[in-house]
Motif scaffolding. Structure first.
Motif, PDB file in Angstrom:
ATOM      1  N   ALA A 184       0.830  -1.206   0.000  1.00  0.00           N
ATOM      2  CA  ALA A 184       0.000   0.000   0.000  1.00  0.00           C
ATOM      3  C   ALA A 184       0.864   1.255   0.000  1.00  0.00           C
ATOM      4  N   GLY A 185       2.035   1.173   0.657  1.00  0.00           N
ATOM      5  CA  GLY A 185       2.923   2.330   0.735  1.00  0.00           C
ATOM      6  C   GLY A 185       3.444   2.758  -0.624  1.00  0.00           C
ATOM      7  N   TYR A 186       3.869   1.792  -1.432  1.00  0.00           N
ATOM      8  CA  TYR A 186       4.347   2.135  -2.778  1.00  0.00           C
ATOM      9  C   TYR A 186       3.242   2.809  -3.592  1.00  0.00           C
ATOM     10  N   ALA A 187       2.034   2.232  -3.547  1.00  0.00           N
ATOM     11  CA  ALA A 187       0.920   2.784  -4.317  1.00  0.00           C
ATOM     12  C   ALA A 187       0.568   4.189  -3.844  1.00  0.00           C
ATOM     13  N   GLU A 188       0.543   4.386  -2.535  1.00  0.00           N
ATOM     14  CA  GLU A 188       0.209   5.698  -1.987  1.00  0.00           C
ATOM     15  C   GLU A 188       1.281   6.723  -2.322  1.00  0.00           C
TER      16      GLU A 188
ATOM     17  N   VAL B  94       3.239   6.830  -4.954  1.00  0.00           N
ATOM     18  CA  VAL B  94       3.117   7.221  -6.367  1.00  0.00           C
ATOM     19  C   VAL B  94       1.923   8.148  -6.557  1.00  0.00           C
ATOM     20  N   ARG B  95       0.792   7.831  -5.931  1.00  0.00           N
ATOM     21  CA  ARG B  95      -0.388   8.698  -6.049  1.00  0.00           C
ATOM     22  C   ARG B  95      -0.114  10.086  -5.474  1.00  0.00           C
ATOM     23  N   ALA B  96       0.508  10.121  -4.300  1.00  0.00           N
ATOM     24  CA  ALA B  96       0.797  11.403  -3.663  1.00  0.00           C
ATOM     25  C   ALA B  96       1.764  12.228  -4.497  1.00  0.00           C
ATOM     26  N   ALA B  97       2.772  11.559  -5.059  1.00  0.00           N
ATOM     27  CA  ALA B  97       3.740  12.268  -5.886  1.00  0.00           C
ATOM     28  C   ALA B  97       3.068  12.842  -7.127  1.00  0.00           C
ATOM     29  N   ARG B  98       2.223  12.059  -7.781  1.00  0.00           N
ATOM     30  CA  ARG B  98       1.527  12.542  -8.979  1.00  0.00           C
ATOM     31  C   ARG B  98       0.678  13.772  -8.653  1.00  0.00           C
ATOM     32  N   SER B  99      -0.085  13.691  -7.576  1.00  0.00           N
ATOM     33  CA  SER B  99      -0.969  14.796  -7.207  1.00  0.00           C
ATOM     34  C   SER B  99      -0.178  16.047  -6.846  1.00  0.00           C
TER      35      SER B  99
ATOM     36  N   ALA C 165      10.128   7.617  -4.728  1.00  0.00           N
ATOM     37  CA  ALA C 165       8.930   7.667  -5.561  1.00  0.00           C
ATOM     38  C   ALA C 165       8.712   9.060  -6.128  1.00  0.00           C
ATOM     39  N   PHE C 166       8.872  10.079  -5.306  1.00  0.00           N
ATOM     40  CA  PHE C 166       8.692  11.448  -5.785  1.00  0.00           C
ATOM     41  C   PHE C 166       9.698  11.765  -6.898  1.00  0.00           C
ATOM     42  N   HIS C 167      10.930  11.333  -6.723  1.00  0.00           N
ATOM     43  CA  HIS C 167      11.951  11.634  -7.734  1.00  0.00           C
ATOM     44  C   HIS C 167      11.611  10.974  -9.071  1.00  0.00           C
ATOM     45  N   GLU C 168      11.228   9.718  -9.042  1.00  0.00           N
ATOM     46  CA  GLU C 168      10.956   9.009 -10.290  1.00  0.00           C
ATOM     47  C   GLU C 168       9.662   9.501 -10.949  1.00  0.00           C
ATOM     48  N   VAL C 169       8.660   9.835 -10.160  1.00  0.00           N
ATOM     49  CA  VAL C 169       7.425  10.367 -10.735  1.00  0.00           C
ATOM     50  C   VAL C 169       7.671  11.742 -11.343  1.00  0.00           C
ATOM     51  N   THR C 170       8.623  12.486 -10.792  1.00  0.00           N
ATOM     52  CA  THR C 170       9.003  13.760 -11.412  1.00  0.00           C
ATOM     53  C   THR C 170       9.507  13.532 -12.833  1.00  0.00           C
ATOM     54  N   HIS C 171      10.306  12.489 -13.043  1.00  0.00           N
ATOM     55  CA  HIS C 171      10.760  12.175 -14.401  1.00  0.00           C
ATOM     56  C   HIS C 171       9.576  11.800 -15.297  1.00  0.00           C
ATOM     57  N   ALA C 172       8.616  11.079 -14.745  1.00  0.00           N
ATOM     58  CA  ALA C 172       7.421  10.754 -15.534  1.00  0.00           C
ATOM     59  C   ALA C 172       6.685  12.033 -15.927  1.00  0.00           C
ATOM     60  N   ALA C 173       6.683  13.018 -15.029  1.00  0.00           N
ATOM     61  CA  ALA C 173       6.040  14.299 -15.332  1.00  0.00           C
ATOM     62  C   ALA C 173       6.734  14.996 -16.490  1.00  0.00           C
ATOM     63  N   GLU C 174       8.059  14.954 -16.516  1.00  0.00           N
ATOM     64  CA  GLU C 174       8.806  15.606 -17.596  1.00  0.00           C
ATOM     65  C   GLU C 174       8.469  15.001 -18.945  1.00  0.00           C
ATOM     66  N   PHE C 175       8.555  13.688 -19.040  1.00  0.00           N
ATOM     67  CA  PHE C 175       8.305  13.033 -20.317  1.00  0.00           C
ATOM     68  C   PHE C 175       6.822  13.074 -20.676  1.00  0.00           C
ATOM     69  N   GLY C 176       5.957  13.115 -19.649  1.00  0.00           N
ATOM     70  CA  GLY C 176       4.524  13.249 -19.922  1.00  0.00           C
ATOM     71  C   GLY C 176       4.165  14.632 -20.432  1.00  0.00           C
TER      72      GLY C 176
END
Length: 317
Positions: A45-49, A51-56, A169-180
């Motif tokens: 649950a921690g990993y999923a949360e 990633v969701r928190a980082a995206r938001s 998680a925040f760092h990697e989702v930031t990269h997803a934000a860049e490419f997205g």
């Protein structure tokens, strides 16, 4: 570690290519322990949360629209090797093909296979998380977390495991934000890489194309640092300091391998890119800095990375 398994994989490498990639993957997995991947319900649950928190949070702070990849995996080290061996093959194969042949192709293939397997093993034993835009592949982007490495490093740094996992998680989702936010970025990097690789065919190295890749990746890493500073929902100076101390305290062999793999350059990319984006964000805010992803023409030049005012003067608000 199974030395016999690694040696057998090298000696049984086959084919006409300079590297037997299947054997290289076997060498890498024989060289390192896969690590434990029995997650508790709380950890899952921690990993999923995270990633969701980082995206938001990143959407809110950077004011960019993106989504996380469909493929999100919590892996052990062997899983990471399996997922990344095809990527390394796609990127490296055009280069190694230029050096195929020679007086002892069988010996060269075995040596290349062993070296590549060792490189994959080193990375598989150290990568914490990875946003993978899957360059040179017609596949969806992916997000990986290497759970045994995250736990190992959190313990080595004497920091809370859950907090450290969230930071990754925040760092990697930031990269997803860049490419997205920049659908053109993957293709841009692919073209520049292939231009540099293609120049090897006539014995020259197209430094301009490779410099273009370095500048773009410096922007990618620097923007990620900026967004992390503004978006992460906790202090993390201690995490960064401890990680830097760990890098600096590496063994001589570890330092050599990092230098050969260009990992030292990545730290330079972080620092140079972060200084650029801090200056831009201080003037225009994080949303203004995010404009760099609207078009390739808005990427900073090599000179502008060291002179943010020149970029601010060139790019309209």
């Amino acid at each position: 570690m199974t030395l016999f398994r690694a040696v057998r994989a090298v000696t049984e490498s086959e084919g006409d290519a300079p590297i037997d990639w299947d054997a290289a993957g076997e060498v890498a997995k024989a060289a390192i322990d896969p690590g434990e991947l029995s997650l508790t319900e709380s950890e899952q649950a921690g990993y999923a949360e995270d990633v969701r928190a980082a995206r938001s949070r990143i959407r809110e702070v950077a004011e960019v629209e993106f989504d996380v990849p469909d493929t999100i995996e919590v892996q052990n080290r062997h899983h990471w090797i399996d997922a990344n061996t095809p990527t390394f093959r796609r990127v490296m194969e055009p280069v190694v093909e230029e050096f195929a042949g020679g007086p002892a192709p069988g010996f060269a293939r075995s040596l290349n296979t062993a070296t590549t397997g060792g490189m994959l093993a080193f990375l598989g034993n150290n990568v914490l998380g990875q946003y993978d835009p899957l360059l040179l592949a017609d596949e969806p982007h992916a997000l990986y977390f290497v759970h045994p490495n995250i736990e190992k490093v959190a313990d080595l740094l004497a920091v809370d495991r859950d907090r450290f996992r969230r930071w990754i998680a925040f760092h990697e989702v930031t990269h997803a934000a860049e490419f997205g936010a920049a659908p053109w970025l993957s293709g841009y990097l692919e073209d520049a890489m292939l231009d540099g690789i293609g120049s090897l065919s006539d014995g020259r190295l197209e430094r301009e194309a490779l410099a273009e890749v370095n500048v773009a990746m410096t922007a990618v890493e620097g923007y990620a640092e900026l967004v992390m500073d503004r978006a992460f929902d906790d202090e993390y100076d201690d995490l960064r300091r401890k990680l830097d101390e760990r890098r600096g305290g590496s063994t001589p062999v570890g330092k050599l391998v990092r230098k050969l793999l260009g990992l030292g350059m990545k730290r330079e990319q972080y620092e140079r890119g972060k200084a650029f984006f801090d200056a831009v964000a201080d003037d225009r805010g994080v949303h203004g800095a995010s404009r760099v992803w609207e078009s390739p023409e808005y990427l900073p030049s090599d000179e502008e990375l060291d002179d943010p005012n020149a970029w601010l003067a060139r790019v309209p608000k």
